[in-house]
Write a protein that holds these residues in place. Structure first.
Motif: not given
Length: 206
Positions: A39, A42-43, A146, A148-150, A152-153
């Motif tokens: 993740l 990806m960011a 990004m 929210s993705d971070l 979660v990461a």
């Protein structure tokens, strides 16, 4: 039939739910760390090359390279952790069946298996801590989209550390109880100090 993204993780999830000791929490911790690295990559990858983040291009490139390396190591640890547990089970069975003349060697083999079973999750925790540090650094160098993705990461990296450290500790406790481990007091003390350091890093991760 199961399709889409679910088809890729379904076998792994089914293995987690099966009534068998392997693969267990150690492999799950490694998988969580690998997902965190993915993740974060990806960011970084989405933001790299964008005009708004041009000043961070070199840093994003370095982060991608490091995350790729950490992710590969964590993926490998999924199987390595399961193998290390199986080695402990095999050593335990061998010691039970050992003759009196074989007892010392069997005890040593058990201690060595426990060393391996502690070493794999310790490395998982260290890798996950590095992933977490990169996630923190990427927050200011990637698109706010990004965020929210971070988040979660980071949650996955923390889970990987928590689970891995729990596995290290349970194997260290078993190792410390082994008569054959008398000469490994320094290793045990050093590893416990490393665990404490990693827990401090864990508390600082947000």
């Amino acid at each position: 039939a199961v399709g889409g993204l679910r088809s890729g993780v379904e076998p792994f999830l089914d293995q987690r739910a099966a009534p068998t000791a392997v693969p267990g929490g150690g492999s799950a911790s490694a998988a969580a760390g690998a997902m965190a690295a993915g993740l974060a990559a990806m960011a970084a990858g989405i933001s790299r090359g964008k005009k708004a983040y041009a000043e961070f291009d070199a840093e994003l490139g370095a982060a991608l390279a490091k995350l790729g390396s950490l992710g590969a190591e964590l993926r490998a640890a999924i199987d390595a952790d399961a193998a290390s547990y199986q080695a402990v089970v095999a050593a335990s069975k061998a010691r039970k069946n050992a003759s009196e003349s074989q007892a010392q060697a069997a005890g040593e083999a058990m201690a060595l298996a426990l060393l391996g079973a502690a070493g794999v999750p310790l490395r998982v925790a260290q890798c996950a801590a590095e992933v977490g540090a990169l996630v923190q650094a990427l927050r200011a160098r990637t698109s706010p989209r990004m965020g929210s993705d971070l988040t979660v990461a980071m949650a996955l990296a923390r889970a990987a550390m928590e689970g891995a450290l729990a596995n290290v500790e349970i194997n260290l406790d078993s190792l410390q109880a082994e008569d054959a481990a008398e000469g490994r007091a320094a290793f045990i003390a050093e590893t416990r100090a490393t665990i404490a350091e990693l827990r401090n890093r864990l508390q600082a991760m947000a």
